[in-house]
Design a protein around this motif. Structure first.
Motif, PDB file in Angstrom:
ATOM      1  N   ASP A 224     -81.179  21.967  28.125  1.00 39.33           N
ATOM      2  CA  ASP A 224     -80.975  20.989  28.743  1.00 39.33           C
ATOM      3  C   ASP A 224     -79.532  21.159  29.591  1.00 39.33           C
ATOM      4  N   PRO A 225     -79.680  21.084  30.945  1.00 37.66           N
ATOM      5  CA  PRO A 225     -78.584  21.409  31.860  1.00 37.66           C
ATOM      6  C   PRO A 225     -77.399  20.531  31.386  1.00 37.66           C
ATOM      7  N   VAL A 226     -77.438  19.231  31.168  1.00 38.13           N
ATOM      8  CA  VAL A 226     -76.363  18.572  30.899  1.00 38.13           C
ATOM      9  C   VAL A 226     -75.647  18.865  29.586  1.00 38.13           C
ATOM     10  N   THR A 227     -76.192  19.446  28.483  1.00 40.58           N
ATOM     11  CA  THR A 227     -75.626  19.807  27.298  1.00 40.58           C
ATOM     12  C   THR A 227     -75.562  21.087  27.087  1.00 40.58           C
ATOM     13  N   ALA A 228     -76.134  22.124  27.682  1.00 40.71           N
ATOM     14  CA  ALA A 228     -76.156  23.581  27.668  1.00 40.71           C
ATOM     15  C   ALA A 228     -74.765  24.195  27.413  1.00 40.71           C
ATOM     16  N   ALA A 229     -73.562  23.642  28.098  1.00 39.80           N
ATOM     17  CA  ALA A 229     -72.371  24.104  28.088  1.00 39.80           C
ATOM     18  C   ALA A 229     -71.547  23.541  26.897  1.00 39.80           C
TER      19      ALA A 229
END
Length: 121
Positions: A67-72
């Protein structure tokens, strides 16, 4: 800061040590609960056990990274699983740190502090 472990004793040990550093800590006891919580609140760092009921730590990391929102969100695996294959799986998933139980609380705190974004608490 989110601490995820099915052991209440381990969750409390991690929480107390991080709170002594002035960090705000929330707890979850399995991966499903953790993903639900992360869906409404973005922790600066997550500590995850590998072996948990309903959804294990590796599966949680896979979902976070997809998920791009939680990837980092930085993830620290805190687990009794120390086989080479487990360490390789964590590395493959992009886990920032892998601590084996029993862990040294000072090492855990130093690892989490290193992964915090500048100015986060």
């Amino acid at each position: 800061m989110l601490v995820v472990d099915d052991s209440a004793v381990i969750r409390q040990l991690i929480t107390v040590n991080l709170e002594l550093e002035g960090l705000e800590v929330e707890q979850c006891d399995d991966g499903v609960e953790a993903l639900d919580r992360i869906g409404t609140w973005r922790p600066d760092v997550v500590t995850l056990d590998v072996m948990m009921p309903r959804l294990g730590g590796f599966e949680v990391v896979e979902r976070l990274r997809s998920d791009p929102v939680t990837a980092a969100i930085p993830v620290v695996m805190v687990t009794g699983r120390a086989a080479a294959a487990d360490l390789a799986r964590g590395d493959e998933l992009g886990v920032e740190a892998y601590l084996v139980k029993p862990f040294e609380p000072t090492e855990l705190v130093a690892t989490v502090l290193r992964l915090l974004p500048d100015g986060a608490s």
